[in-house]
Design an enzyme around this catalytic site. Structure first.
Site, PDB file in Angstrom:
ATOM      1  N   GLY A  74      62.452   6.123  12.452  1.00  0.00           N
ATOM      2  CA  GLY A  74      61.686   5.111  11.737  1.00  0.00           C
ATOM      3  C   GLY A  74      62.423   4.649  10.502  1.00  0.00           C
ATOM      4  O   GLY A  74      61.811   4.264   9.499  1.00  0.00           O
ATOM      5  N   GLY A 132      64.079   2.040   9.741  1.00  0.00           N
ATOM      6  CA  GLY A 132      64.056   0.654   9.306  1.00  0.00           C
ATOM      7  C   GLY A 132      62.814   0.264   8.538  1.00  0.00           C
ATOM      8  O   GLY A 132      62.764  -0.812   7.940  1.00  0.00           O
ATOM      9  N   ASP A 188      64.217   4.169  20.742  1.00  0.00           N
ATOM     10  CA  ASP A 188      62.761   4.254  20.820  1.00  0.00           C
ATOM     11  C   ASP A 188      62.433   5.727  21.004  1.00  0.00           C
ATOM     12  O   ASP A 188      62.629   6.284  22.090  1.00  0.00           O
ATOM     13  CB  ASP A 188      62.247   3.439  22.007  1.00  0.00           C
ATOM     14  CG  ASP A 188      60.737   3.527  22.178  1.00  0.00           C
ATOM     15  OD1 ASP A 188      60.084   4.322  21.456  1.00  0.00           O
ATOM     16  OD2 ASP A 188      60.195   2.821  23.050  1.00  0.00           O
ATOM     17  N   TYR A 204      44.923   7.610  14.757  1.00  0.00           N
ATOM     18  CA  TYR A 204      45.919   7.942  13.743  1.00  0.00           C
ATOM     19  C   TYR A 204      45.676   9.330  13.164  1.00  0.00           C
ATOM     20  O   TYR A 204      46.592  10.162  13.092  1.00  0.00           O
ATOM     21  CB  TYR A 204      45.875   6.894  12.627  1.00  0.00           C
ATOM     22  CG  TYR A 204      46.868   7.148  11.514  1.00  0.00           C
ATOM     23  CD1 TYR A 204      48.209   6.844  11.675  1.00  0.00           C
ATOM     24  CD2 TYR A 204      46.458   7.692  10.290  1.00  0.00           C
ATOM     25  CE1 TYR A 204      49.128   7.074  10.662  1.00  0.00           C
ATOM     26  CE2 TYR A 204      47.363   7.921   9.276  1.00  0.00           C
ATOM     27  CZ  TYR A 204      48.693   7.606   9.463  1.00  0.00           C
ATOM     28  OH  TYR A 204      49.599   7.850   8.456  1.00  0.00           O
ATOM     29  N   LYS A 263      48.095  12.739  13.498  1.00  0.00           N
ATOM     30  CA  LYS A 263      48.686  13.425  12.344  1.00  0.00           C
ATOM     31  C   LYS A 263      48.255  14.887  12.286  1.00  0.00           C
ATOM     32  O   LYS A 263      49.040  15.755  11.865  1.00  0.00           O
ATOM     33  CB  LYS A 263      48.316  12.688  11.048  1.00  0.00           C
ATOM     34  CG  LYS A 263      48.954  11.309  10.933  1.00  0.00           C
ATOM     35  CD  LYS A 263      50.481  11.374  11.000  1.00  0.00           C
ATOM     36  CE  LYS A 263      51.128  10.033  10.775  1.00  0.00           C
ATOM     37  NZ  LYS A 263      52.612  10.097  10.809  1.00  0.00           N
TER      38      LYS A 263
END
Length: 259
Positions: free
Chosen positions: A15, A17, A65, A156, A160
């Protein structure tokens, strides 16, 4: 001559970017690490790499990916010449903002693919050389939202919490072999991602984005969001603590503190 805390180490950041990935990478570079940025968006990776280089860091990028096993295998082969001793599993998505009964199976699976499956695949790919070397660090970027309710965000928060379980069990598996596995749980980090979430929350509740932000931040003991550079500094600090293993570090401005 000052020796930087991560000098001589190579850190892989998934991740890379995104805003938080960029902040992590800049912080790691400042601490002396060689940084490898991984992500799906080559343009975003290039922009983040330029920022790291401008701050004096050494950086490389690679497209991947992390939710796709074939893509992760290709990444592992591409980076076979790198001595990666730090893996930061930062890739993830925010997912839908809606009640659970309105969440589609594809939306649910998409969140878990990016947030949990990706971390699993990256660990599976890059752990063996660390175990062989008898040293290494893995930091999974979880969230304070995996430890307390966040209404209308069940995919989400569930993902987590799953990362916390992955962290603790994997730490027990590979800690005896010299690899420390920990998680970092930021609270709401100021930036485009939270701005997007506040807009969605405002649409859902009939409020304004500013009101949604205030309501969210007011749950924290310090009454504010966390800044990107604070999270990056926390990551570097964790890597400078050799006794840290199987731990979750909360950096949420007191978001889990009783209100």
């Amino acid at each position: 001559m000052t020796i930087l805390p991560l000098e001589g180490r190579t850190a892989l950041v998934s991740g890379g970017g995104g805003p938080l990935g960029r902040a992590f990478s800049v912080g790691l570079g400042r601490a002396g690490a060689r940084v490898i940025l991984v992500g799906r968006n080559e343009q975003a990776l290039s922009g983040a790499a330029r920022r790291v280089a401008l701050e004096g860091g050494t950086v490389r990028t690679a497209k991947c990916d992390v939710s796709d096993p074939a893509s992760v295998t290709t990444l592992k082969d591409t980076l076979a010449d790198e001595d990666i001793s730090v893996l930061v599993n930062n890739a993830g998505v925010a997912g839908p903002v809606k009640p659970l009964t309105n969440v589609t199976p594809d939306e649910w699976d998409g969140v878990f693919a990016a947030n949990v499956r990706g971390a699993y695949l990256m660990c599976r790919a890059f752990l063996p050389p660390m175990i062989a070397a008898g040293r290494g660090d893995i930091v999974n970027i979880a969230s304070v939202s995996g430890k307390r309710p966040l209404l209308n965000r069940t995919p989400y928060t569930a993902s987590k919490m799953a990362l916390l379980g992955l962290t603790r069990t994997l730490a027990g598996e590979v800690g005896p072999q010299g690899v420390a596995v920990n998680s970092l749980s930021p609270g709401p980090v100021r930036g485009p991602r939270m701005d997007h979430n506040f807009r969605l929350e405002a649409e859902l509740t009939g409020s304004t984005p500013e009101e949604a932000e205030h309501a969210f931040a007011s749950r924290a003991a310090l009454g504010r969001l966390v800044e990107e550079d604070e999270v990056a500094k926390a990551l570097v600090a964790m890597l400078a603590m050799p006794g840290l293993c199987g731990a979750d570090i909360d950096l949420s401005a007191g978001m889990i503190a009783p209100s």
